[in-house]
Design a protein around this motif. Structure first.
Motif, PDB file in Angstrom:
ATOM      1  N   PRO A  10      48.931-118.782  91.126  1.00 33.71           N
ATOM      2  CA  PRO A  10      50.212-118.076  91.213  1.00 33.71           C
ATOM      3  C   PRO A  10      50.266-116.909  90.231  1.00 33.71           C
ATOM      4  CG  PRO A  10      50.544-120.447  91.144  1.00 33.71           C
ATOM      5  CD  PRO A  10      49.100-120.215  90.862  1.00 33.71           C
ATOM      6  N   LEU A  11      50.835-115.804  90.693  1.00 33.86           N
ATOM      7  CA  LEU A  11      50.919-114.598  89.877  1.00 33.86           C
ATOM      8  C   LEU A  11      52.379-114.237  89.635  1.00 33.86           C
ATOM      9  CD1 LEU A  11      48.257-112.360  91.676  1.00 33.86           C
ATOM     10  CD2 LEU A  11      47.986-113.522  89.485  1.00 33.86           C
ATOM     11  N   ARG A  16      51.657-110.055  91.892  1.00 35.77           N
ATOM     12  CA  ARG A  16      51.469-110.506  93.275  1.00 35.77           C
ATOM     13  C   ARG A  16      51.670-109.338  94.230  1.00 35.77           C
ATOM     14  NH1 ARG A  16      54.636-114.771  93.269  1.00 35.77           N
ATOM     15  NH2 ARG A  16      56.481-113.714  94.065  1.00 35.77           N
ATOM     16  N   VAL A  46      46.323-115.749  99.498  1.00 37.75           N
ATOM     17  CA  VAL A  46      47.661-116.341  99.432  1.00 37.75           C
ATOM     18  C   VAL A  46      48.027-116.892 100.807  1.00 37.75           C
ATOM     19  CG1 VAL A  46      48.405-114.736  97.616  1.00 37.75           C
ATOM     20  CG2 VAL A  46      48.842-114.179 100.025  1.00 37.75           C
ATOM     21  N   THR A  50      53.734-115.964 101.914  1.00 40.42           N
ATOM     22  CA  THR A  50      53.947-115.293 100.623  1.00 40.42           C
ATOM     23  C   THR A  50      54.217-113.813 100.818  1.00 40.42           C
ATOM     24  OG1 THR A  50      52.517-116.888  99.499  1.00 40.42           O
ATOM     25  CG2 THR A  50      52.899-114.798  98.370  1.00 40.42           C
TER      26      THR A  50
END
Length: 264
Positions: A10-11, A16, A46, A50
């Motif tokens: 996860p960013l 992201r 991803v 997302t």
């Protein structure tokens, strides 16, 4: 589908978003704008859902990716990082490398997006002009530490460097044989005329001889520009036979017509 183990960690939201844009741009450059969100998700590592937590539509993501290719921030940052104390030729070669990366990506993007997008982009020529001016000023700032070495003002030298970099790198102009960055800089600084004291490239006969073509008349005399100091590499004075390179220099006036001309 991509398994959880294949997905990227996860960013933060900004990172992201940047990762999605970078992945989309790579896909657009390779396949054009008709990439799928599934392809984008796989490239970014991803889940497909997302994408829609960051962008409302795929078109919005593609538009953001295209806009990122025209973002000058990385180019300007890299130009600013070039060592101003390095010799002028070294600075210019580094600048051409940076400029070529940017322009080559733009050329590829235009080809990938096709004529409809290009027609739309041409409706805003002011934006292209503004970007060109920003790049030109950054190049002039890079040249500024050595203006005494040139016949051109830094801004005009920067304009010519832009033109030569574009011409020497455009895939439709170079026909698979682009000029290298050192060649582009050498062409700008030295041209193609053989200078006194210069060691020519190896060849069957590196010494210039008379032109064997019968249609060429003998030269009326020695080229005055070849009257030089015994150490020509130390002579930085302008060649008196060459004009200074002011922007938009007008062509020299034509010689007057002879008295018996029939022109009106």
């Amino acid at each position: 589908m991509i398994s959880t183990s294949q997905r990227a960690a996860p960013l933060p939201p900004d990172e992201r978003r940047a990762a999605l844009i970078a992945s989309t741009l790579s896909l657009v450059l390779a396949h054009g704008p008709d990439v799928s969100t599934r392809q984008i998700a796989q490239a970014a590592g991803v889940a497909e859902g997302t994408i829609f937590r960051v962008f409302a539509t795929k078109e919005e993501l593609v538009d953001a990716a295209v806009a990122s290719a025209f973002d000058l921030s990385p180019l300007l940052r890299d130009l600013a990082a070039i060592d101003r104390t390095a010799p002028l030729q070294v600075r210019l070669v580094a600048a051409v490398e940076i400029l070529r990366d940017h322009t080559t990506r733009i050329f590829r993007l235009v080809d990938a997006l096709g004529p409809p997008w290009l027609a739309e982009a041409r409706r805003n020529p002011r934006a292209r002009t503004d970007q060109g001016n920003v790049i030109r000023q950054a190049l002039a700032d890079l040249i500024e530490p050595g203006p005494g070495l040139l016949r051109c003002e830094p801004l005009e030298a920067a304009r010519r460097l832009q033109l030569m970099t574009t011409a020497g790198s455009h895939p439709r102009l170079v026909e698979g044989n682009p000029l290298s960055s050192p060649e582009i800089v050498s062409m700008l600084l030295d041209g193609i005329r053989l200078r006194p004291g210069h060691d020519p490239s190896p060849g069957p006969d590196p010494s210039p001889g008379p032109d064997p073509s019968p249609e060429h008349e003998p030269s009326p005399g020695p080229d005055p520009s070849f009257e030089h100091d015994p150490n020509p590499e130390n002579d930085l004075s302008p060649d008196p036979t060459e004009s200074t390179c002011a922007p938009n220099t007008a062509l020299p006036p034509s010689p007057p017509n002879p008295p018996n001309t029939t022109s009106p």
